[in-house]
Design a protein around this motif. Structure first.
Motif, PDB file in Angstrom:
ATOM      1  N   THR A 320       0.842  -1.192   0.000  1.00 38.58           N
ATOM      2  CA  THR A 320       0.000   0.000   0.000  1.00 38.58           C
ATOM      3  C   THR A 320       0.876   1.240   0.000  1.00 38.58           C
ATOM      4  O   THR A 320       2.029   1.205   0.440  1.00 38.58           O
ATOM      5  CB  THR A 320      -0.938   0.011   1.222  1.00 38.58           C
ATOM      6  N   ASP A 321       0.332   2.353  -0.501  1.00 40.65           N
ATOM      7  CA  ASP A 321       1.048   3.634  -0.518  1.00 40.65           C
ATOM      8  C   ASP A 321       0.585   4.465   0.674  1.00 40.65           C
ATOM      9  O   ASP A 321      -0.626   4.598   0.918  1.00 40.65           O
ATOM     10  CB  ASP A 321       0.778   4.394  -1.812  1.00 40.65           C
ATOM     11  N   ILE A 322       1.534   5.030   1.402  1.00 37.70           N
ATOM     12  CA  ILE A 322       1.216   5.799   2.607  1.00 37.70           C
ATOM     13  C   ILE A 322       1.942   7.141   2.536  1.00 37.70           C
ATOM     14  O   ILE A 322       3.147   7.179   2.261  1.00 37.70           O
ATOM     15  CB  ILE A 322       1.646   5.043   3.886  1.00 37.70           C
ATOM     16  N   ARG A 323       1.199   8.220   2.787  1.00 38.59           N
ATOM     17  CA  ARG A 323       1.793   9.547   2.837  1.00 38.59           C
ATOM     18  C   ARG A 323       1.405  10.235   4.129  1.00 38.59           C
ATOM     19  O   ARG A 323       0.304  10.061   4.638  1.00 38.59           O
ATOM     20  CB  ARG A 323       1.317  10.414   1.663  1.00 38.59           C
ATOM     21  N   LEU A 324       2.362  11.038   4.641  1.00 39.45           N
ATOM     22  CA  LEU A 324       2.099  11.830   5.831  1.00 39.45           C
ATOM     23  C   LEU A 324       3.195  12.888   5.938  1.00 39.45           C
ATOM     24  O   LEU A 324       4.370  12.586   5.723  1.00 39.45           O
ATOM     25  CB  LEU A 324       2.100  10.955   7.094  1.00 39.45           C
ATOM     26  N   GLY A 325       2.763  14.118   6.273  1.00 43.83           N
ATOM     27  CA  GLY A 325       3.752  15.169   6.474  1.00 43.83           C
ATOM     28  C   GLY A 325       4.191  15.863   5.206  1.00 43.83           C
ATOM     29  O   GLY A 325       5.096  16.704   5.243  1.00 43.83           O
ATOM     30  N   THR A 326       3.588  15.523   4.085  1.00 43.59           N
ATOM     31  CA  THR A 326       3.943  16.180   2.828  1.00 43.59           C
ATOM     32  C   THR A 326       3.060  17.412   2.646  1.00 43.59           C
ATOM     33  O   THR A 326       3.485  18.538   2.888  1.00 43.59           O
ATOM     34  CB  THR A 326       3.791  15.197   1.656  1.00 43.59           C
ATOM     35  N   ASP A 327       1.795  17.204   2.228  1.00 40.35           N
ATOM     36  CA  ASP A 327       0.861  18.317   2.092  1.00 40.35           C
ATOM     37  C   ASP A 327      -0.162  18.328   3.222  1.00 40.35           C
ATOM     38  O   ASP A 327      -1.101  19.112   3.209  1.00 40.35           O
ATOM     39  CB  ASP A 327       0.149  18.259   0.745  1.00 40.35           C
ATOM     40  N   PHE A 328       0.006  17.461   4.176  1.00 38.03           N
ATOM     41  CA  PHE A 328      -0.850  17.463   5.374  1.00 38.03           C
ATOM     42  C   PHE A 328      -0.043  16.859   6.519  1.00 38.03           C
ATOM     43  O   PHE A 328       0.837  16.025   6.307  1.00 38.03           O
ATOM     44  CB  PHE A 328      -2.149  16.680   5.150  1.00 38.03           C
ATOM     45  N   ASP A 329      -0.336  17.294   7.745  1.00 37.65           N
ATOM     46  CA  ASP A 329       0.416  16.811   8.911  1.00 37.65           C
ATOM     47  C   ASP A 329      -0.369  15.813   9.747  1.00 37.65           C
ATOM     48  O   ASP A 329       0.172  15.222  10.672  1.00 37.65           O
ATOM     49  CB  ASP A 329       0.869  17.982   9.791  1.00 37.65           C
ATOM     50  N   THR A 330      -1.662  15.650   9.434  1.00 43.86           N
ATOM     51  CA  THR A 330      -2.501  14.748  10.218  1.00 43.86           C
ATOM     52  C   THR A 330      -3.326  13.893   9.269  1.00 43.86           C
ATOM     53  O   THR A 330      -3.959  14.410   8.336  1.00 43.86           O
ATOM     54  CB  THR A 330      -3.441  15.533  11.152  1.00 43.86           C
ATOM     55  N   LEU A 331      -3.306  12.575   9.518  1.00 48.15           N
ATOM     56  CA  LEU A 331      -4.074  11.634   8.700  1.00 48.15           C
ATOM     57  C   LEU A 331      -5.083  10.930   9.595  1.00 48.15           C
ATOM     58  O   LEU A 331      -4.718  10.291  10.583  1.00 48.15           O
ATOM     59  CB  LEU A 331      -3.132  10.600   8.054  1.00 48.15           C
ATOM     60  N   VAL A 332      -6.362  11.089   9.261  1.00 48.06           N
ATOM     61  CA  VAL A 332      -7.444  10.451  10.021  1.00 48.06           C
ATOM     62  C   VAL A 332      -7.964   9.280   9.188  1.00 48.06           C
ATOM     63  O   VAL A 332      -8.562   9.482   8.125  1.00 48.06           O
ATOM     64  CB  VAL A 332      -8.575  11.455  10.315  1.00 48.06           C
ATOM     65  N   ILE A 333      -7.760   8.057   9.679  1.00 47.91           N
ATOM     66  CA  ILE A 333      -8.123   6.860   8.932  1.00 47.91           C
ATOM     67  C   ILE A 333      -9.412   6.294   9.514  1.00 47.91           C
ATOM     68  O   ILE A 333      -9.491   6.024  10.722  1.00 47.91           O
ATOM     69  CB  ILE A 333      -7.003   5.801   9.011  1.00 47.91           C
ATOM     70  N   THR A 334     -10.403   6.138   8.665  1.00 40.94           N
ATOM     71  CA  THR A 334     -11.690   5.628   9.111  1.00 40.94           C
ATOM     72  C   THR A 334     -12.065   4.400   8.293  1.00 40.94           C
ATOM     73  O   THR A 334     -11.458   4.091   7.279  1.00 40.94           O
ATOM     74  CB  THR A 334     -12.776   6.705   8.959  1.00 40.94           C
ATOM     75  N   GLY A 335     -13.104   3.717   8.734  1.00 40.12           N
ATOM     76  CA  GLY A 335     -13.554   2.517   8.043  1.00 40.12           C
ATOM     77  C   GLY A 335     -14.012   1.462   9.035  1.00 40.12           C
ATOM     78  O   GLY A 335     -13.918   1.646  10.254  1.00 40.12           O
ATOM     79  N   PRO A 336     -14.517   0.309   8.542  1.00 46.35           N
ATOM     80  CA  PRO A 336     -15.046  -0.723   9.431  1.00 46.35           C
ATOM     81  C   PRO A 336     -13.925  -1.436  10.176  1.00 46.35           C
ATOM     82  O   PRO A 336     -12.745  -1.328   9.842  1.00 46.35           O
ATOM     83  CB  PRO A 336     -15.748  -1.675   8.469  1.00 46.35           C
ATOM     84  N   ASN A 337     -14.301  -2.186  11.199  1.00 43.89           N
ATOM     85  CA  ASN A 337     -13.340  -3.018  11.919  1.00 43.89           C
ATOM     86  C   ASN A 337     -12.766  -4.073  10.969  1.00 43.89           C
ATOM     87  O   ASN A 337     -13.406  -4.465   9.991  1.00 43.89           O
ATOM     88  CB  ASN A 337     -14.007  -3.709  13.112  1.00 43.89           C
ATOM     89  N   THR A 338     -11.576  -4.578  11.315  1.00 44.50           N
ATOM     90  CA  THR A 338     -10.854  -5.592  10.520  1.00 44.50           C
ATOM     91  C   THR A 338     -10.588  -5.090   9.108  1.00 44.50           C
ATOM     92  O   THR A 338     -10.412  -5.871   8.193  1.00 44.50           O
ATOM     93  CB  THR A 338     -11.616  -6.929  10.442  1.00 44.50           C
ATOM     94  N   GLY A 339     -10.598  -3.760   8.919  1.00 49.46           N
ATOM     95  CA  GLY A 339     -10.360  -3.225   7.581  1.00 49.46           C
ATOM     96  C   GLY A 339      -8.904  -2.915   7.303  1.00 49.46           C
ATOM     97  O   GLY A 339      -8.565  -2.496   6.204  1.00 49.46           O
TER      98      GLY A 339
END
Length: 792
Positions: A320-339
């Motif tokens: 998977t591709d993951i970004r953080l701290g480039t154009d945003f400083d906070t990443l809020v990850i949502t979705g169902p359990n076991t996702g």
């Protein structure tokens, strides 16, 4: 390292990675270093650690891994020896094993000495000591056995022990074979008790065998007696054994003193070797993970491409591709359990810690990772029975500590932020915590179920939504992180798929507020649009890949055709050169022969000589240079009509000649090359200018005789169509040339026909001094149409 920091490392499972690293090491010392490894927050240190691992990775790819077998921690024994202590044989063997390992490591590095790396400083500081290594191995056979050749005195003592033992055994062997003593013995054997040779005597006959009783059997039926005849020999053995022990102690003391004198250099070398073992273990683990070297920064920028969690089976984990701290400083990850939300958090944190430990990362090339002073994590079920804290209370306790520690050089990872309490209060508290951490400058990744945080991420600059893709049709997560797309709970869709009554689901939907329903609908439409775009992009990527592959194949085929054409041209040039050389050699031979005849007083040629010359000319014509023939057809035109006295070149022979006369039709001319006069086609002649004459005169540096000596010989002669006289003269010339060229076997083609030519040739070969043997050809060689001659 304090307990709180250890807690964060454990939450991200760094200890499991370090255990995997320890298994890649070859020595206990390196394994201990691996388990004690801790991340560093210094940017320069991380760069250096990663460069060390990458250099080791590159060296392993070219030269394989160095061997660290036999590397032991010998610090304590060597320090004891340095202080005057005496080491036992096992300790000395471990010292020798460490020295052998150091020498093997240096020898391995010498094979790749032309490649400079940041590891060279460590390799250069290792000092080998082959002298001490060989001295220890030469003196000690095993942990319990000293070699006879450890010293001349020890060898002499052991020879005496063997001689004295042999004398004692001989006397006892004679006793047990004696008919007189056999009736007193329990068994006719010789054994030992307390290092002295004895015989087993029946208890009731102990008075019949004079000697010293050393032992008795458990039943008391047998006593072990040392007969008086061997007491003196046994005493001698015991004295010699004591001398042997003293000599072994002296040798151990000497070896220990020598080892102690080199203690510091050996300990330093072993320490460096253990560090190198750890570095190459990092490289080896990188190979197993299919890892790469990331680009490191200290700006808090994380951009991981096709990242894989290293503790999940490589065949099951989805990159998977993951970004953080480039154009945003906070990443809020949502979705169902076991996702896959928690796996994403752990991947971010664990890969950051691995890079700070100098480990390569299981990501694609050109990935970026940042160095943080603190990596703070609140992940997992933190319910504490000891402190009587609920899950919510335990989470809040950890978050309070994180808030007190986080700064602009921190990475904060929060799992299920605000969970475990009233949803309204939990969402408000979660939002407030994120805002506080952002004010403190931290980089944040958090997972949540709250829709309020989705809206917060949509409305707040610098905060980005993310979700882990979930396939409702299969009820399975794909583990792909989608940045910029808020996750859907999918509770109603999952319930339907699991078989819940439609009426229940519909009623539940009616209880949800209109605003929440509309929000979920918008998210659903965004999800559908994203999937369609993803499909289109994937199709475009496949088309582009196929086009690139087709282009590469076409370029490869074009290159192969070019190489093949070049090879064919080279082969044609070689064959043409061989033919030119061969024809020139034959022409030179004929000219040499004519020159010899010219010197003779009798200018008239015999029939045999004429036949020989005719045969030579015919053979030369048959093997003429095809390149020259091609030149004749290359469009050359005479600049003017030929006249008597012109110098021309015979294209077929590549020889110069003088024009004697030109036929009236202008198509043929009589020319003379040396002493040979011949009629040649004008199309086979090229006019030689004065400049070309001068060049030709400068080019000639060989005499005719020398050219003949160097002329290459045929391995095959074709006589078909010739008379017997012509053929035999040609055979002589052919064999002479073959002998001068050191040919061992030649083929003479005479054809089948009536057999007259074959018979004449073989009769001639039978009498020829240069022929060792001859035979008819076999199938594939020409059978009875050829004769194979073996030359002496």
């Amino acid at each position: 390292m304090n307990q709180e920091t250890q807690h964060h490392l454990h939450a991200l499972e760094l200890d499991k990675i370090l255990e995997m690293l320890a298994q890649e090491t070859a020595s206990d010392a390196a394994a201990a270093l691996a388990k004690e490894l801790r991340p560093t927050g210094e940017f320069a240190d991380v760069q250096h650690l990663l460069q060390e691992t990458w250099d080791a990775y590159s060296l392993m790819a070219k030269f394989g891994s160095p061997s660290f077998g036999g590397l032991h921690d010998v610090t304590n024994p060597l320090r004891r020896a340095e202080s005057g202590g005496v080491l036992n044989m096992a300790e000395l063997l471990r010292v020798a094993g460490a020295l052998r390992c150091l020498r093997a490591v240096c020898d391995w590095r010498s094979k790749s000495a032309g490649i400079r790396t940041v590891l060279d400083d460590r390799f250069d500081r290792i000092v080998t000591n082959k002298y001490l290594e060989e001295k220890i191995y030469g003196a000690i056979d095993s942990e319990e056995e000293m070699n006879d050749n450890a010293s001349p005195a020890l060898a002499a003592i052991r020879r005496k022990i063997r001689a004295a033992s042999a004398r004692a055994r001989e006397k006892l062997d004679a006793m047990v074979r004696s008919p007189y003593y056999q009736k007193f013995l329990q068994d006719a054997i010789v054994t030992q008790r307390d290092g002295r040779y004895v015989v087993p005597v029946k208890a009731e006959c102990r008075g019949e065998v004079p000697g010293l009783v050393h032992d008795s059997s458990g039943s008391g039926a047998t006593v072990f007696i040392e007969p008086m005849a061997v007491v003196e020999a046994n005493n001698e053995v015991r004295v010699l054994q004591n001398d042997e022990k003293n000599e072994i102690d002296r040798i151990l003391q000497e070896l220990s003193a020598e080892a102690g004198s080199f203690a510091s250099s050996i300990i330093t070398g072993c320490t460096i070797a253990a560090q190198l073992d750890l570095i190459f273990a990092k490289a080896s683990l990188g190979y197993k993970m299919k890892a790469t070297l990331p680009q490191v920064n200290d700006r808090g920028e994380i951009d991981l491409k096709r990242a894989r969690h290293p503790l999940i089976d490589r065949n099951k984990v989805v990159p998977t591709d993951i970004r953080l701290g480039t154009d945003f400083d906070t990443l809020v990850i949502t979705g169902p359990n076991t996702g896959g939300k928690t796996v994403t958090l752990k991947t971010i944190g664990l890969l950051t810690l691995m890079a700070e430990c100098g480990l390569l990362l299981p990501v694609s090339e050109e990935s970026r990772i940042s160095v943080f002073r603190w990596v703070l994590a609140d992940i997992g079920d933190e319910q504490s029975i000891e402190q009587s804290l609920s899950t919510f209370s335990a989470h809040m306790t950890n978050i309070i500590r994180i808030l007190g520690q986080a700064d602009g050089q921190s990475l904060v990872l929060l799992d299920e932020l605000g969970a475990g309490t009233d949803p309204v209060e939990g969402a408000a508290l979660a939002t407030s915590i994120l805002e506080q951490l952002r004010r403190q400058g931290a980089r944040i990744a958090a997972t949540t179920h709250y829709a309020e945080l989705k809206a917060y991420a949509l409305d707040t600059p610098g905060v980005q939504n993310g979700s882990c893709e979930f396939d409702v049709a299969t009820l399975r997560p794909t583990y792909r992180l989608l940045i910029g797309v808020p996750g859907r709970s999918n509770a109603f869709a999952i319930s339907r798929r699991l078989g819940m009554a439609e009426a229940v689901v519909v009623h539940a939907q009616s209880l949800v507020s209109t605003e929440s329903t509309r929000f979920e609908s918008v998210v659903g439409q965004l999800e559908e649009s994203r999937r369609a775009l993803e499909d289109e992009r994937e199709e475009a990527r496949r088309d582009l890949e196929e086009a690139r592959k087709a282009l590469a194949d076409a370029q490869a085929k074009q290159e192969e055709i070019r190489r093949n054409a070049q090879k064919e041209m080279e082969r044609a040039r070689e064959q043409a050169s061989m033919l030119v050389s061969r024809t020139r050699g034959q022409a030179d031979a004929l000219l040499n022969e004519l020159e010899e005849l010219k010197k003779q007083k009798n200018r008239q040629l015999t029939a045999e000589q004429k036949a020989k010359l005719n045969a030579g000319l015919r053979q030369m014509e048959n093997t003429a240079d095809p390149v020259s023939r091609n030149r004749r057809d290359s469009g050359y035109r005479l600049p003017r009509p030929l006249r008597a006295g012109d110098t021309v070149k015979l294209v077929d022979l590549d020889k110069q000649a003088t024009v004697l006369e030109v036929d009236k039709d202008g198509k043929h001319a009589l020319v003379q090359a040396g002493v040979i006069k011949t009629r040649a086609a004008v199309s086979n002649l090229q006019l030689v200018t004065n400049a070309e004459k001068r060049r030709e005169e400068r080019r000639r540096t060989r005499t005719v005789t020398k050219q003949f000596a160097n002329a290459p010989a045929h391995a095959e002669l074709d006589l078909r169509g010739q008379t017997a006289d012509e053929a035999l003269a040609n055979v002589d010339l052919f064999l002479d040339n073959a002998v001068r060229s050191n040919l061992t076997q030649v083929t003479i083609i005479h054809g089948k026909g009536t057999g007259v030519l074959r018979k004449a040739v073989q009769e001639h070969l039978k009498r020829h001094s240069s022929v060792k043997a001859y035979r008819l050809g076999t199938y594939g060689e020409g059978e009875s149409g050829v004769t194979i001659a073996e030359l002496k």
